[in-house]
Design an enzyme around this catalytic site. Structure first.
Site, PDB file in Angstrom:
ATOM      1  N   ARG A 159       0.700  -1.374   0.008  1.00 19.87           N
ATOM      2  CA  ARG A 159       0.085   0.180  -0.043  1.00 19.87           C
ATOM      3  C   ARG A 159       0.634   1.352   0.065  1.00 19.87           C
ATOM      4  NH1 ARG A 159      -2.765  -2.919   3.975  1.00 19.87           N
ATOM      5  NH2 ARG A 159      -4.929  -3.382   3.624  1.00 19.87           N
ATOM      6  N   ARG A 242      11.046   0.472   8.747  1.00 13.77           N
ATOM      7  CA  ARG A 242      11.843   0.312   9.925  1.00 13.77           C
ATOM      8  C   ARG A 242      13.351   0.375   9.708  1.00 13.77           C
ATOM      9  NH1 ARG A 242       7.722   1.024  11.788  1.00 13.77           N
ATOM     10  NH2 ARG A 242       6.332  -0.293  13.012  1.00 13.77           N
ATOM     11  N   GLU A 271      15.945   2.414  17.728  1.00 11.79           N
ATOM     12  CA  GLU A 271      15.106   3.610  18.323  1.00 11.79           C
ATOM     13  C   GLU A 271      15.138   3.697  19.735  1.00 11.79           C
ATOM     14  OE1 GLU A 271      11.622   4.338  16.004  1.00 11.79           O
ATOM     15  OE2 GLU A 271      12.581   4.254  14.362  1.00 11.79           O
ATOM     16  N   HIS A 289      10.730   9.286  13.913  1.00  8.94           N
ATOM     17  CA  HIS A 289       9.736   8.426  13.314  1.00  8.94           C
ATOM     18  C   HIS A 289       8.163   8.891  13.464  1.00  8.94           C
ATOM     19  CE1 HIS A 289       8.537   3.951  13.805  1.00  8.94           C
ATOM     20  NE2 HIS A 289       7.644   4.617  13.094  1.00  8.94           N
TER      21      HIS A 289
HETATM   22  C1  8YV Z   1       3.258   4.192  14.217  1.00 12.51           C
HETATM   23  C2  8YV Z   1       4.375   2.853  12.266  1.00 12.51           C
HETATM   24  O1  8YV Z   1       3.049   5.692  14.522  1.00 12.51           O
HETATM   25  O2  8YV Z   1       2.245   1.986  12.117  1.00 12.51           O
HETATM   26  C3  8YV Z   1       3.399   1.808  12.120  1.00 12.51           C
HETATM   27  O3  8YV Z   1       4.056   0.547  11.503  1.00 12.51           O
HETATM   28  O4  8YV Z   1       5.716   2.731  12.014  1.00 12.51           O
HETATM   29  C4  8YV Z   1       4.020   4.122  12.752  1.00 12.51           C
HETATM   30  O5  8YV Z   1       3.500   4.969  11.804  1.00 12.51           O
HETATM   31  C5  8YV Z   1       3.683   3.326  14.957  1.00 12.51           C
HETATM   32  O6  8YV Z   1       3.941   1.991  14.572  1.00 12.51           O
HETATM   33  C6  8YV Z   1       2.475   3.320  16.072  1.00 12.51           C
HETATM   34  O7  8YV Z   1       2.624   2.175  17.078  1.00 12.51           O
END
Ligand code: 8YV
Length: 327
Positions: A159, A242, A271, A289
């Site tokens: 997506r 990631r 992180e 992030h």
């Molecule tokens: C989120 C993200 O803010 O959704 C994801 O996988 O990396 C982020 O955009 C974060 O994971 C919230 O838990």
């Protein structure tokens, strides 16, 4: 199962989400927003029916071994679920859900912002003005590299990858991608995208590489030192997926040596720690992030969490269940 599910939320969520959770469930909220340590998480897993964690909570097998009998659902607030041991959870009869779809466009916007910001040196320009040292326009001042006409290699055409491709097309970039599965011919034609079966071959030919795949055992350090060396020294790398997908130390070494043109990173391998040598580089844009950090997106993520819990509570399969086979 009690009539009102006991739900523990590990971090502060947007106010409308917390209000709705309070209305629907016997909810414990984390008013301090401080990430819970392993002991606090273990306590939550031992006493709740449903845990709502975020990316900052490492829910590993050791922790899941301490889960109570009543824990039946981990409704993750976020799309990525690499911080949860989904296989162990499944073995213990605990469902795991995530929040896909609602953060696609926001994350793609941030990716495009980095694709523009690094080659066009936007941070350096802004810093120059704010330092008060700008002495005026010059024909050779802060020259960057043109984005239009350049080859963008998207690693992971799900997506978010496709949403990045749509944006980059509008900026006149040529779209290339590497994905385990090739897109349907119609989707490929709509994006005028070129599929590369070989990641190595794609990397060697790109001007910008954007990482948009999930972190799984198969994508850990997918961009390792060997593959990063395949990139042209004029290439830029952008990662909003990631940190673990890119060997951060190898990337930093190459940037320090001038073997890459620059990097735009919204995520990091450890992180919130960031390699200090990376932070010292001029040709990087480093963000904390924040790819999905819009008010709209974070509320919609909360709505998805609630729908997953409610559907489960009503005895149905939650819409966003994740399975070990998705890794
Ligand atoms: C989120 C993200 O803010 O959704 C994801 O996988 O990396 C982020 O955009 C974060 O994971 C919230 O838990």
């Amino acid at each position: 199962m009690p009539t009102r599910l006991k739900v523990v939320v590990t971090r502060r969520l947007p106010e409308p989400v917390e209000t709705r959770l309070r209305e629907l469930f016997d909810v414990t909220l984390n008013m301090t927003d401080a990430p819970m340590d392993a002991e606090a998480l273990a306590e939550a897993l031992a006493t709740a029916d449903v845990l709502v964690p975020t990316v900052t909570d490492e829910i590993d097998g050791k922790l899941l071994a301490r889960a109570g009998e009543r824990l039946k659902l981990i409704a993750n607030y976020g799309a990525g679920f690499d911080h949860i041991d989904v296989e162990t959870a499944r073995g213990r009869g605990i469902l795991v859900t995530n929040t896909p779809g609602v953060l696609t466009e926001d994350t793609a916007d941030m990716t495009m912002a980095l694709i523009l910001a690094v080659p066009r040196r936007i941070m350096e320009g802004a810093a120059l003005i704010q330092s008060g040292d700008w002495s005026g326009w010059s024909p050779t001042g802060l020259m960057g590299r043109r984005v239009t006409g350049k080859r963008l290699g998207i690693l992971g055409m799900g997506r978010i990858g496709q949403a990045v491709a749509r944006r980059a097309r509008a900026f006149g970039m040529q779209i290339h991608y590497h994905n385990r599965r090739r897109l349907h011919a119609d989707a490929e034609a709509a994006l005028e995208a070129t599929w590369w079966d070989s990641l190595d071959q794609m990397l060697a030919r790109m001007d910008v590489v954007s990482v948009n795949c999930p972190h799984t055992p198969a994508t850990y350090h997918l961009l390792n030192a060997r593959r990063l060396k395949l990139l042209k020294p004029t290439a830029y790398i952008v990662n909003t997926a990631r940190g673990e997908i890119v060997d951060e130390n190898a990337l930093t070494r190459m940037l320090v040596r001038g073997e890459l043109a620059g990097a735009g990173l919204d995520v990091f391998e450890h992180e919130p720690a960031v390699n200090p040598k990376l932070m010292a580089q001029k040709n990087v844009v480093l963000l904390p992030h924040m790819g999905s950090a819009t008010e709209e997106g974070r509320i919609e993520m909360g709505e998805k969490v609630i729908i997953n819990i409610k559907t489960f509570a009503d005895g149905h399969r939650p819409p966003d269940q994740v399975l070990p086979s998705m890794l």
